[in-house]
Design an enzyme around this catalytic site. Structure first.
Site, short mmCIF file in Angstrom:
data_model
loop_
_atom_site.label_atom_id
_atom_site.label_comp_id
_atom_site.label_asym_id
_atom_site.label_seq_id
_atom_site.Cartn_x
_atom_site.Cartn_y
_atom_site.Cartn_z
N GLU A 116 52.82 27.15 44.17
CA GLU A 116 53.77 27.93 43.44
C GLU A 116 53.43 29.56 43.79
O GLU A 116 52.73 29.81 44.67
CB GLU A 116 53.20 28.11 41.84
CG GLU A 116 51.67 28.30 41.78
CD GLU A 116 51.37 28.29 40.08
OE1 GLU A 116 51.77 27.25 39.76
OE2 GLU A 116 50.54 29.21 39.86
N CYS A 149 53.78 37.27 44.88
CA CYS A 149 52.26 36.61 44.74
C CYS A 149 52.44 35.35 45.64
O CYS A 149 53.33 34.30 44.98
CB CYS A 149 51.90 36.60 43.14
SG CYS A 149 50.45 35.86 43.23
N CYS A 157 42.08 24.51 44.86
CA CYS A 157 41.00 25.48 45.36
C CYS A 157 39.84 24.79 44.83
O CYS A 157 39.43 24.13 44.36
CB CYS A 157 40.99 26.61 44.41
SG CYS A 157 40.10 28.02 44.82
N CYS A 198 36.27 28.48 39.53
CA CYS A 198 36.09 29.55 38.63
C CYS A 198 36.62 28.81 37.22
O CYS A 198 37.39 28.12 37.19
CB CYS A 198 37.15 30.65 38.89
SG CYS A 198 36.72 31.35 40.29
N CYS A 232 40.30 29.21 35.58
CA CYS A 232 41.20 29.29 36.33
C CYS A 232 41.78 27.79 36.47
O CYS A 232 41.11 26.58 36.78
CB CYS A 232 40.91 29.82 37.68
SG CYS A 232 42.25 29.53 38.79
N GLY A 250 44.26 29.11 45.36
CA GLY A 250 43.52 29.12 46.51
C GLY A 250 42.76 30.51 46.80
O GLY A 250 42.74 31.60 46.38
N GLU A 251 41.62 30.14 47.78
CA GLU A 251 40.91 31.32 48.15
C GLU A 251 41.07 31.75 49.47
O GLU A 251 40.97 31.03 50.31
CB GLU A 251 39.39 30.83 47.90
CG GLU A 251 38.38 31.89 48.67
CD GLU A 251 38.60 33.31 48.25
OE1 GLU A 251 38.47 33.76 46.93
OE2 GLU A 251 38.36 33.98 49.16
N SER A 311 43.21 38.96 47.47
CA SER A 311 42.00 38.74 46.42
C SER A 311 41.10 37.61 46.86
O SER A 311 41.54 36.53 47.15
CB SER A 311 42.53 38.63 45.35
OG SER A 311 41.89 38.29 44.05
N SER A 332 37.46 39.56 42.95
CA SER A 332 37.30 39.23 41.40
C SER A 332 35.85 39.10 41.12
O SER A 332 35.02 38.27 41.43
CB SER A 332 37.93 37.56 41.38
OG SER A 332 39.15 37.64 41.88
N LEU A 333 35.41 39.99 40.05
CA LEU A 333 34.29 40.45 39.70
C LEU A 333 34.09 39.72 38.48
O LEU A 333 33.07 38.72 38.21
CB LEU A 333 34.12 41.90 39.74
CG LEU A 333 32.69 42.38 39.61
CD1 LEU A 333 31.73 41.91 40.81
CD2 LEU A 333 32.55 44.01 39.42
N HIS A 334 34.85 40.14 37.39
CA HIS A 334 34.76 39.30 36.21
C HIS A 334 33.56 39.38 35.30
O HIS A 334 33.47 38.82 34.13
CB HIS A 334 35.12 37.75 36.28
CG HIS A 334 36.42 37.68 36.93
ND1 HIS A 334 37.53 38.47 36.67
CD2 HIS A 334 36.81 36.55 37.80
CE1 HIS A 334 38.74 38.05 37.57
NE2 HIS A 334 38.16 37.10 38.08
N ASN A 340 44.26 34.43 30.67
CA ASN A 340 45.22 33.73 30.29
C ASN A 340 44.85 32.26 30.10
O ASN A 340 44.36 31.78 30.61
CB ASN A 340 46.20 33.52 31.60
CG ASN A 340 47.73 33.90 31.21
OD1 ASN A 340 48.31 33.68 30.22
ND2 ASN A 340 48.19 34.66 31.99
N CYS A 368 47.69 31.87 37.39
CA CYS A 368 47.29 31.02 38.46
C CYS A 368 47.19 29.57 38.16
O CYS A 368 46.68 29.01 37.35
CB CYS A 368 45.93 31.53 38.74
SG CYS A 368 45.74 33.12 39.37
#
Ligand code: SAH
Length: 345
Positions: free
Chosen positions: A93, A106, A113, A117, A120, A160-161, A192, A215-217, A291, A334
């Site tokens: 996507e 995007c 992936c 996470c 996600c 994906g990473e 990212s 991506s810290l979070h 989300n 995502c």
């Protein structure tokens, strides 16, 4: 012999190929322009090449294209989400977001992936495969063609990473910003990552002017490990070192993404800890109200918590924004549209 994916070859590589098949190097300019400016999907359309050359190209090379299989547009029209099918029937996507200052796409960098996470949707089925440079480029090309809109910004924040697909990612960035192609400014590209430290340092050495988003979070390792398995491999202090190195090499301000999850990482204490962590660093913090996905019971933080978190950072003069929720009515987070498409199939 397997045909070569010609859309993944950069300008110099196409020059080499032309020489190999007995053509003059200047043909490379024409071929590259057809593929990366005029965005054709077949050799037949390359009308300033002789039929003989087109046949030679057809015999040796293939043009990878992503095929639109579904599209959803948000009610306000600002966001369109595309599902593309790849040559092996897998789907990915991509999202087009229209802003006043330009259009942003995007893109996905992998099918699935393996980073895991917890919040996600992209990671639920694991990693299927990496995308080629051509498949990353083609998401942008097809969106330009379908929408008739010019794309000025690209964020690699889809499924994906990207740094887990390093070589293809760098090839993609160089080709997207090549003056012979779409010639998008490197400064308008954001990559990212969940924080693969060796790769961040390697990327710093590439001498690119792209924006790095981390991506810290979470403001500490313990909390981060709850949300992101990759935190078992790299500590936040290693990530900070890698970011400082990236900044020293590129002078590009780092972005930190911080998804706010109710009762998990959205408290005052965590905001203060985050301030200590990034103090003195030239950075920008992007708060993302999480989300929710149906496979996990994470809940979005209350608005008052989101505002409070932001205020604490602002008071300490840290650059902070809350990511506008665009297109949440179309599963724009995502991996969610892809997931519901596959589940329905
Ligand atoms: N693998 C890269 C790119 C992934 S997605 C990375 O980890 O950075 C881009 C951003 O969206 C990441 O910060 C990711 O953690 C975040 N994200 C993923 N799912 C989300 C969700 N359901 N709600 C909020 N943010 C999410």
């Amino acid at each position: 012999m397997e045909k070569i994916d010609i859309k993944s070859l950069n300008y110099d590589q196409i020059i080499e190929e032309m020489t190999k098949i007995g053509e003059k190097p200047f043909r490379a300019k024409q071929v590259y322009e057809w593929l990366h400016v005029k965005l054709v999907d077949s050799f037949d359309e390359m009308s300033n090449l002789s039929k003989a050359l087109r046949e030679k190209l057809e015999a040796n090379y293939k043009i990878i294209r992503t095929k639109e299989v579904a599209k959803r547009v948000s009610k306000d029209g600002s966001t369109s989400k595309f599902l593309f099918e790849l040559y092996d029937n897998r789907v990915i996507e991509s999202v087009l977001m229209k802003y006043k200052h330009g259009n942003s796409v995007c893109i996905s960098s992998q099918v699935g992936c393996r980073m895991g996470c917890r919040f996600c949707a992209s990671t639920l089925g694991g990693l299927e495969r990496c995308l080629t440079a051509s498949e990353m480029l083609d998401q942008i090309y097809q969106i330009q063609k379908i929408s008739g809109e010019r794309v000025s910004n690209v964020v690699v924040m889809g499924t994906g990473e990207p740094l887990d697909n390093y070589d293809n990612l760098v090839q993609f960035v160089r080709m997207l910003t090549d003056e012979h192609g779409l010639n998008i400014s490197q400064r308008n590209i954001t990559v990212s990552t969940c924080g693969l430290c060796e790769r961040i340092k390697q990327l710093a050495d590439e001498e690119l002017q792209i924006t790095l988003a981390i991506s810290l979070h979470a403001p500490n390792d313990e909390k981060r490990r709850e949300l992101m398995p990759v935190a078992n491999k790299y500590s936040i202090s290693e990530i900070m070192d890698a970011c400082k190195y990236y900044y020293s090499k590129t002078s590009r301000r780092i972005t930190f993404e911080y998804s706010l999850v109710k009762g998990v990482n959205d408290g005052q204490e965590q905001a203060m800890e985050l301030v200590q962590l990034v103090k003195g660093l030239n950075c920008h913090i992007n708060l993302i109200p999480v989300n929710p996905i149906k496979e996990r019971d994470y809940v979005q933080s209350d608005n008052s918590y989101i505002q409070n978190f932001k205020n604490i950072l602002e008071k300490k003069r840290i650059n902070v924004t809350i990511r506008r929720e665009m297109g949440s009515d179309i599963d724009a987070a995502c991996g969610q549209l892809r997931k519901s498409y596959i589940d329905n199939k």
